[in-house]
Structure formats: structure tokens, C-alpha cells
Design an enzyme around this catalytic site. Structure first.
Site, PDB file in Angstrom:
ATOM      1  N   SER A 106     -41.469  -1.568   6.689  1.00  0.00           N
ATOM      2  CA  SER A 106     -43.077  -1.683   5.964  1.00  0.00           C
ATOM      3  C   SER A 106     -43.759  -1.824   7.607  1.00  0.00           C
ATOM      4  O   SER A 106     -44.339  -1.099   8.183  1.00  0.00           O
ATOM      5  CB  SER A 106     -43.340  -2.462   5.113  1.00  0.00           C
ATOM      6  OG  SER A 106     -44.275  -2.447   4.441  1.00  0.00           O
ATOM      7  N   ASP A 330     -41.549   2.841   0.749  1.00  0.00           N
ATOM      8  CA  ASP A 330     -40.946   1.118   1.335  1.00  0.00           C
ATOM      9  C   ASP A 330     -40.388   0.912   0.837  1.00  0.00           C
ATOM     10  O   ASP A 330     -39.649   0.154   0.003  1.00  0.00           O
ATOM     11  CB  ASP A 330     -42.779   0.505   1.158  1.00  0.00           C
ATOM     12  CG  ASP A 330     -42.660  -0.287   1.839  1.00  0.00           C
ATOM     13  OD1 ASP A 330     -41.698  -1.047   2.248  1.00  0.00           O
ATOM     14  OD2 ASP A 330     -44.178  -0.500   2.130  1.00  0.00           O
TER      15      ASP A 330
END
Length: 476
Positions: A106, A330
């Protein structure tokens, strides 16, 4: 060391009978071996690591060089800034050149992908830090560029909210729209000047199974290959998003620029309020984009792309063979730090230096990793023996196991050493979904991240020395 990830019986049998390792990058590579590009890059990097350790007074032979990994967790813009400060401090203390791999989730991937634009970034890190901080505190993104990108993206049959998130928000947060590709970062990873980069995502469908602890949940990206780590199934990075069938390239897809990848790696759930605000402001200009984006929002479609394992022979599990597309999201939605990627057996990881920039419990990543490893029979240090107070963490925790597993050093971002009694105040000051921090806050956050390194240099060096002194020669 050799760590083993268990495979399903069908997949294990397939790997025994055939390893579709091929130099033809238009084919799927079914093999647990590292890519040829990664092997060459890490061999070159090993020379740099060896020299660095000797300069630090740690003497070892070429075949005893420890594989040291720096892990950066997710955490949005907070993680980007904190990882930057961490790397700068490692550089100042002459430790950055000892790192073999740099792996992120991320927000940390945002920092990494910005750095690897410079093929000598680890040598130019001080000047890059100033440049990046100046950009991040600037509000100069161009809405016209975002609209143009969306208009082009909407022509793709696999348009998803990831395209929207990348063009409208990642671009706005990072203040730059990088139209290069991940494969363009090969030069920055092959010379040995920089650590070898690994970026993480997870398969949306696999994430739903076994509380996200299926090994095939994890999907890795390097400048050379992308694919399912545990399955040993990869394609050339330059063909990510292309259409494959029966293990062979069928149709080249539109190239995925770095801005899109930053959106994929750091999508989390996006900011729906801001998304809708942008749509309302753009409706008259980009009707098609708005329509497709709303369709995606209704089905919560993220990171959809062609599945290179469609009808691929010798591949498992079956759902990947039968579906034409996959959805990648993610990795922070699984474990907010990419331990499963660096625990890949072939990477022979000896020391994991994990910098945790998560919100909430700063030990959640290592707890989840311990559970993941236990369920999948992957050697990992025991963590139960140490007291971990999430409300009052210290700055460094060391977890050691036997010779079958790596040593883990865990560094919570905000702790009682760099924040004293103001830990909760700093957590509230730097929330995950903030899209902008003023220059003064950026400098403060950089300093907090640096302190976690500078205050523990002695401990890091001691762990490296301990590893080297206990090594037996490796074969590469």
C-alpha cells in the site's frame, strides 16, 4: 535456509512432472524458482552488500552474505513519508547498502515506486527526499490530466474503480502522474546499486477464503515478473494485463502505467465521499467515465484484469483455470505487511527488518503473520513470549527462532521512545485516509521515522553480526 510452502496435491504433482520455465516471456512460467532477472539482480546486489558489511567491520565470505529484507507496511501517505524517513536514516548510518530486498504494501509501495524512477536512488536519496517532500506539500495536480487518463482508461473492457482511484486520488496525493511502466524499473534493480523491489497485492476472491490465510491469496510484482507467489505461476511484468490462454500470450493488453499500479497496490477502499464529489463535478464532461464508474461502484469492482492462468495447463487451483479475469486489491486488506512474499523459500531470507506504519494495533501485522505461517507450516519465530502493549509500544522488538526461520525486528512507527506519552496524539494527527499533510507535519513525521532507526542502529548491527557468525556456507 529453505522455507517450504505446502502445495495442493495436484499442484505438487504438476511441479514434479513439469516446470514450464522458459526464456520466452510470452508464456506463463510455472516454477517456484526465482526469475532469471531477479537471480541476476540479487547476485549483483550481493557484491554491494558484502562490501557494505566489510566497511561496517562485519566480515563474511561471498557465500555467507545474509539476505536482509526491509519491509514497509501500509498506511497511506503516512506510510509513504515514514518509509522515506526510514530509508534516509538507514543511508546515513551506512546500512542501506546491506539490504538485499525492499518490499512494500500500500502506502509503502508509493514511496518505493517514486524512488525507483531514479536508477541510482539509494545514492541520491538525500536530494530525492527534499524533492519528494516539496512535491507532497504542494497542491498542483491538474484535473484535466485526470480526466484525460480516465477517458482513455474507460475504453478498456476491464475498467474498474482502481482506474478511477489512481487517476483522481493517487495522482492527487502523490502530485505526479507517472506514465512509465514497472518494467522500466529493471535498470534500477539490476545494477546492484539499489535493493531489489517487491510490491504486494492480493487476489480479491482468494482473500474471502480461510480468513485470508490461503497462500494463493498473495500476488507479487517485481520489475521482471508478476504472479502468484505460492503457486509458482508468473508472467513477464511487461505483459501484466495481457490476455493469456493455455499458458501462452493471446493478445497484448494496454500497458499499465505506474500511476495505475500505485492505485492497485494502494487502493484500500478508496474515499467514497471524495469519489462522488469528483463525479458530480465532472459529469458534463465525462459522461462515459461517470457511467462506467457508477457501474463499478455498484458492484465494487476493483483491480480487474486478464487472468494469465486462464485454461493454463498444470495450474491449480481450479477457479483460476476457469475464470478469464482476476481482481487484485490492496494487500493491506490481508496482512498490512508483505511477510508472505519475503518468506518465499527461494529468497532465503535471514533477517526481516519490519517497519510498521499501520494505524491501530502496531502488532497486528506480526500477529497475523504468525497465524498465517502456523496454518501453512511456514517456519516463523514465536512471538508469544514477548509483551506487546499496543497502547504503549516500545520502538524495537526482536523475535528469534531456530535456524529454519529468519530473525524478525519489528519497529512500530509511534512509540514511547520517539513520542514519549503522546502516542495517541500522533496517531490522531496522522490518519490513514488523509490525502495531504502540511510541510511542518511531513518534517515531524520524517523525524519520528528516523529516530526508530538511529535509536536502534546498535541492535540492527548486533543481529547482523549474530547471523554472520552462525552461518554455514550457502549455495546459490
Amino acid at each position: 535456509m529453505l522455507l517450504c510452502i505446502p502445495l495442493s496435491p495436484g499442484l505438487q504433482e504438476a511441479k514434479t512432472d513439469i516446470s514450464m520455465a522458459t526464456k520466452d516471456d510470452s508464456e506463463v512460467r510455472l516454477s517456484h524458482d526465482l526469475s532469471e532477472g531477479e537471480i541476476k539482480a540479487t547476485q549483483k546486489r550481493r557484491e554491494k552488500v558484502l562490501m557494505c558489511l566489510k566497511n561496517l567491520g562485519i566480515h563474511c565470505e561471498q557465500n555467507n552474505v545474509p539476505n536482509i529484507v526491509v519491509l514497509g507496511s501500509g498506511g497511506g501517505l503516512r506510510a509513504l513519508i515514514a518509509l522515506l524517513g526510514t530509508l534516509v536514516e538507514l543511508k546515513k548510518n551506512n546500512l542501506l547498502d546491506a539490504v538485499m530486498y525492499l518490499c512494500g504494501v500500500s502506502g509503502s509501495t508509493w514511496c518505493m515506486s517514486l524512488l525507483y524512477e531514479d536508477r541510482k536512488w539509494s545514492e541520491n536519496l538525500m536530494s530525492l527526499e527534499k524533492e519528494l517532500c516539496k512535491n507532497l506539500s504542494n497542491l498542483s495536480w491538474h484535473i484535466t490530466k485526470a480526466k484525460e487518463s480516465l477517458a482513455e482508461s474507460s475504453k478498456d473492457e476491464h475498467y474498474s474503480l482502481t482506474d478511477f482511484w489512481a487517476s483522481c486520488f493517487v495522482y492527487k496525493i502523490l502530485q505526479q502522474f507517472d506514465e512509465n511502466e514497472l518494467a522500466d524499473h529493471r535498470e534500477a534493480s539490476e545494477t546492484g546499486i539499489n535493493p531489489y523491489p517487491i510490491y504486494a497485492a492480493v487476489d480479491k476472491e482468494a482473500l474471502k477464503e480461510k480468513d485470508g490465510n490461503l497462500p494463493e491469496t498473495w500476488f507479487e510484482f517485481t520489475p521482471h515478473e508478476v504472479g502468484y507467489t505460492a503457486l509458482g505461476a508468473f508472467v513477464s511484468t511487461k505483459h501484466f494485463g495481457s490476455e493469456f490462454e493455455n499458458g501462452k500470450l493471446k493478445k497484448k493488453g494496454k500497458k499499465k502505467h505506474i500511476c495505475y499500479m500505485q492505485g492497485l497496490w494502494g487502493s484500500a477502499l478508496g474515499n467514497m465521499e471524495e469519489n462522488l464529489k469528483f463525479i458530480r463535478g465532472s459529469v458534463r464532461d465525462v459522461i462515459t467515465v461517470v457511467f462506467k464508474t457508477i457501474q463499478c461502484a455498484l458492484t465494487w469492482k476493483w483491480g480487474t484484469t486478464n487472468n494469465f492462468l486462464y485454461n493454463c495447463p498444470y495450474s491449480q487451483p481450479s477457479y483460476l483455470i476457469k475464470t478469464k479475469t482476476i481482481s487484485l486489491i490492496d494487500a493491506g486488506l490481508a496482512i498490512n505487511s508483505a511477510y508472505p512474499l519475503v518468506l518465499r523459500a527461494q529468497r532465503r531470507t535471514d533477517l526481516i527488518i519490519s517497519f510498521d506504519f499501520s494505524s491501530g494495533d502496531p502488532f497486528e501485522t506480526i500477529k497475523k503473520t504468525a497465524t498465517y505461517c502456523q496454518e501453512n507450516n511456514i517456519p516463523f519465530p514465536k512471538i508469544e513470549d514477548q509483551k506487546m502493549d499496543e497502547n504503549n509500544p516500545s520502538d524495537c522488538y526482536i523475535f528469534r527462532g531456530d535456524k529454519s526461520c529468519p530473525t524478525v525486528m519489528h519497529f512500530p512507527l509511534f512509540n514511547n521512545m520517539n513520542c514519549s506519552d503522546k502516542i495517541e496524539e500522533y496517531r490522531k494527527r496522522f490518519p490513514t485516509f488523509h490525502m495531504f499533510f502540511p510541510e511542518g507535519d511531513i518534517k515531524d513525521l520524517l523525524e519520528k521515522a528516523r529516530l526508530n532507526v538511529s535509536n536502534n542502529i546498535g541492535k540492527i548491527l548486533d543481529e547482523i553480526k549474530c547471523l554472520v557468525s552462525s552461518f554455514h556456507p550457502k549455495e546459490f
